[in-house]
Design an enzyme around this catalytic site. Structure first.
Site, PDB file in Angstrom:
ATOM      1  CG  ASN A  79      21.442  16.104   3.912  1.00 57.01           C
ATOM      2  OD1 ASN A  79      20.979  16.705   2.963  1.00 57.01           O
ATOM      3  ND2 ASN A  79      22.721  16.229   4.274  1.00 57.01           N
ATOM      4  CD  GLU A  80      24.805  16.257   1.338  1.00 54.57           C
ATOM      5  OE1 GLU A  80      25.874  15.872   1.866  1.00 54.57           O
ATOM      6  OE2 GLU A  80      24.616  17.428   0.966  1.00 54.57           O
TER       7      GLU A  80
END
Length: 858
Positions: free
Chosen positions: A462-463
């Site tokens: 994520n991210e």
């Protein structure tokens, strides 16, 4: 064998996790069963959806009819003591002179339960120690004694006596320690007194461990999931994997394979049997064979189901497979549930389950709860998952890490499709230790949760394009490592797709990708949402929208919530950029310049849901997030250190937005008048005010003070409230609203009381406290902010701080709008509760306003 069991050696079930109710050791001698010192675990402890109760009952009755004596493994929740902070060594843990420094605790236990939302300090990052004595009586000759941890944060070390058994790095995967050798080294007298067990959990920063310190959630510490004692024969089953494949025409082929746990290097013959039960009971397959002891996974049986009962959100059918292994070392069984379903994700198209298009209607979950942080009880977990299903969700992203086995069991039973994720969050690529840690956690997650039919995506992270990520922004390294993780996931499980959220320069690597779209919150207007979806769809092969929503301060409402949109630039994108989550600086955006009202959040959710409903090519989405949770990056929020994007508060109290989702997603007829937590509305006399009703019924009639305001028909594309809205004129003072909604022959109703304030207010000058409610010694106090004329300031959102003097304690640091000693007002009011043991005084202060005090008695 190593003291810390690897996944290749661990005596664990589905690729590394053996469910408590599903591993049964055959202990036919009654004398052997006297060693059970802890509470046993019953399969009846699971919460089942109504459609599953009959099938589960039938299977249980069929198994019970066999009359075989079996014992489960043992959950070690009780008899633990805890010490916060450092000690000089493990021997010091047992010094009688330090006894007063230890406190009794019950697992699950998180040592950040009350400091994650403390407004005056950051949460504790360091060591916490646990100790207990354990009576160990292994019934198997040359057997192994195992401690199985379902997850602990963030690095865990174990001692038996003074012997260091091993250390596990990682806060979310299951791991096991073989304590056989360490126990045997103790004297008989020491074992009779109780084997001394000491566990050190440490959540101090560690740059070789994922997730990153930049993560927008707390990296909690403690034994916040269950610890279990297992006795295994020297030869046992390590893992059982079940792979169902649905063929054209509807038949399914089921393959069952297993890996052996062989601590004695046994090379003789193993007797293996497999038995499979239908969801409604009755055996559908049996097979037995003799095999030479093996390594890695070996096929045990393959069989065909001509007309399978498919698993889906509407019918979460679960089969049961039992594998029994018999060797000279003893007999052991593993029971594994599995589901038969077929998943297809069309390129640039929709998601299909069992051959039919289904819109993924999702939300997301952190393991976090008021008062206990990550140490959630099974009952709290069951209630949260039940509420997610009640909201109408059929999909959930487990953010941002592997979650407890109970969560996955409940997803299987409730019919929630799952994106489960590796905690490679907001980080670049570190050194070899970092990469081994991440690869190992991905391996554990896939092997331990392989058999859950609810899982449809393996999330790789994520991210990982976050500003100033660790150790540096190296796009080539990130792309290379993401490719390595994707290929590892495919090797471990070729039946599921990999997925990633927000790393635009690597969007071509995972099978499924979600870009950043925060229309109406971090950038742009929510009315730009459809255009953003269409633009992003064309950039990847398989597109899904993960993370969207808005913060809302529970109890804060607005008569003009969308006023902020006139100040926000449009046409420049709707993605979150840089540090847009901060409340100040940068271009105008709702997250920084809006009112954080429940009213605005409901409008934003409403627009997103209606848009998703109209796009027949959309695979689906997952709103961020179901429940408010603690975050060290959110110190300036309306509740300090709380991410307030949930549709329920941190203690599961529903916000108004819960019902917006229910009105689009739930099949059960419902109706909800917006404003149950809005006691005072305002405006001029006879000024029309909007009333919204969220309902999934075909029509609804609204009554104001007993007078019909007309009937409206529901139209999902008629924004807002799907056309169920009225402009009414409240009477000054008390008013009563009632709605009757109709769906076929069904009628549902809802009603609220409210006051309508016509007096305008000026600058806030006076803070007043009053006792709002009393239940025994628990007293709730409400603070209100008034102007010089005594008019309630209904738009006030000042920070208020509560304090207590005397014989009592505040109920605070819970991270909710009713149990935080510092928080913003909601429409000029706030409340807090206390337990009074005698006379005490509650105080409240607001900058620029004289403080207030209230004396209360027990």
């Amino acid at each position: 064998m190593a003291a810390v069991l690897s996944l290749r050696n661990a005596p664990l079930g589905c690729g590394g996790c053996m469910r408590l109710s599903e591993l049964r050791l055959s202990l036919f001698n009654p004398a052997r069963r006297r060693f059970l010192q802890a509470a046993t675990i019953s399969a009846a402890g699971f919460v089942l959806s109504p459609s599953m109760r009959a099938s589960a009952s039938a299977v249980s009755e069929a198994l019970a009819a066999q009359g075989t004596a079996r014992q489960p493994i043992f959950r070690l929740d009780g008899e633990w003591e805890f010490h916060s902070g450092s000690i000089r060594g493990v021997d010091e843990a047992w010094l009688p002179s330090r006894q007063s420094e230890w406190q009794a605790v019950t697992l699950p236990h998180c040592f950040n339960g009350l400091d994650a939302c403390d407004p005056d300090k950051t949460y504790f990052r360091g060591p916490g120690w646990y100790r207990r004595r354990l009576l160990v009586q292994n019934p198997h000759a040359n057997g192994r004694t195992i401690l199985l941890f379902q997850g602990a944060g963030q690095s865990t070390s174990l001692w038996i006596g003074s012997a260091h058994v091993g250390t596990h790095t990682g806060g979310y995967d299951e791991f096991a320690f073989d304590i056989t050798g360490a126990v045997n080294e103790l004297t008989a007298a020491e074992r009779a007194l109780g084997v001394p067990v000491v566990v050190r959990c440490d959540n101090a920063p560690d740059l070789t461990r994922i997730p990153s310190e930049l993560s927008d959630f707390c990296l909690y510490g403690g034994l916040y999931r269950h610890v279990n004692l297992m006795y295994l024969p020297a030869v046992a089953l390590d893992a059982v994997h079940i792979l169902p494949v649905v063929h054209p025409g509807g038949a399914a082929e089921i393959s069952v394979g297993a890996r052996l746990f062989n601590s004695a290097a046994f090379n003789g013959t193993c007797e293996v049997s497999v038995e499979v039960w239908h969801p409604r009971g009755g055996t559908i397959h049996q097979a037995s064979q003799s095999l030479a002891a093996w390594q890695d996974f070996a096929p045990l049986t393959r069989f065909r189901v001509a007309s399978p009962e498919l698993w889906s959100p509407s019918s979460p059918n679960l089969y049961l497979c039992r594998v029994t292994l018999s060797t000279p070392a003893g007999e052991v069984e593993i029971d594994q549930r599995f589901g038969i379903r077929h998943v297809e994700f069309l390129e640039r198209g929709p998601f299909k389950l069992n051959g039919e298009r289904i819109l993924l209607r999702g939300t997301q979950r952190h393991q976090d709860h008021a008062g206990v942080a990550a140490g959630m009880s099974d009952e709290q977990t069951r209630e949260e998952m039940r509420m997610i299903r009640e909201m109408g969700a059929n999909f959930i992203r487990l953010a941002h890490y592997q979650q407890d086995r109970l969560v996955l069991d409940l997803c299987d039973e409730l019919g929630l499709m799952v994106w489960e994720e590796l905690p490679w969050c907001r980080a670049g690529v570190g050194g070899e230790a970092f990469q081994q840690n991440a690869s190992g956690m991905l391996t554990h997650m896939i092997e331990q949760h392989f058999n859950h039919p609810s899982i449809v995506f393996w999330g790789l992270g994520n991210e990982d394009d976050w500003p100033n990520e660790y150790p540096r922004t190296d796009k080539a390294a990130i792309r290379s490592f993401m490719t390595r993780l994707r290929d590892l996931a495919h090797r471990l499980d070729g039946s599921r797709l990999t997925a990633f959220r927000r790393c635009d320069f690597a969007r071509d690597i995972p099978d499924v990708y979600s870009p950043s779209i925060w229309a109406g919150w971090y950038r742009g207007s929510y009315r730009e949402y459809k255009r953003s979806l269409i633009e992003q769809r064309e950039r990847v092969s398989r597109f899904i929208h993960i993370e969207w929503g808005a913060d809302s301060h529970a109890g804060r409402h607005s008569e003009n919530p969308d006023a902020v949109l006139s100040r926000i630039p449009t046409g420049e994108g709707t993605d979150e950029r840089g540090l847009a989550y901060l409340e100040t600086g940068g271009e105008p955006r709702a997250s920084a310049d809006g009112d954080w009202s429940e009213t605005y959040a409901c409008n934003l959710f409403d627009w997103h849901l209606k848009t998703q409903d109209e796009l027949d090519w959309l695979s689906g989405s997952a709103q961020w997030i179901f429940k408010d949770f603690a975050s060290p990056l959110r110190g300036d929020n309306g509740i300090p250190y709380v991410n307030q994007k949930g549709v329920v508060e941190r203690d599961l109290k529903k916000k108004e937005s819960f019902y917006v989702f229910q009105s689009y997603w739930s099949d059960k007829p419902m109706a909800h008048i917006y404003g149950h937590s809005w006691p005072v509305r305002w405006g001029k006399a006879d000024e029309p005010r909007s009333v919204h009703v969220y309902s999934n019924c075909e029509r609804a009639e609204l009554f104001l003070n007993g007078i019909s305001q007309g009937t409206r028909k529901r139209d999902a594309q008629n924004f807002p409230a799907a056309g169920l809205r009225w402009e009414v004129k409240f009477a000054a003072g008390p008013n009563h609203l009632r709605v009757e909604a109709h769906q076929g022959d069904a009628t549902v109703t809802d009603e609220i009381d409210l006051a309508y304030q016509t007096e305008p207010w000026g600058k806030p000058t006076a803070l007043k406290l009053a006792a709002k409610e009393r239940q025994g010694s628990r007293i709730t106090v409400e603070a209100k902010l008034f102007d010089a004329q005594g008019v309630l300031c209904l738009d006030a959102r000042n920070f208020v701080r509560f304090s207590l003097a005397g014989d009592g304690r505040l109920i605070d640091n819970m991270g909710t709008t009713r149990a935080s000693r510092e928080l913003q007002l909601a429409n000029g009011r706030a409340e807090i509760s206390l337990d009074a043991a005698g006379a005490c005084t509650v105080g409240a202060t607001i900058d620029g306003v004289s403080g207030a005090a209230l004396e209360v008695l027990a």
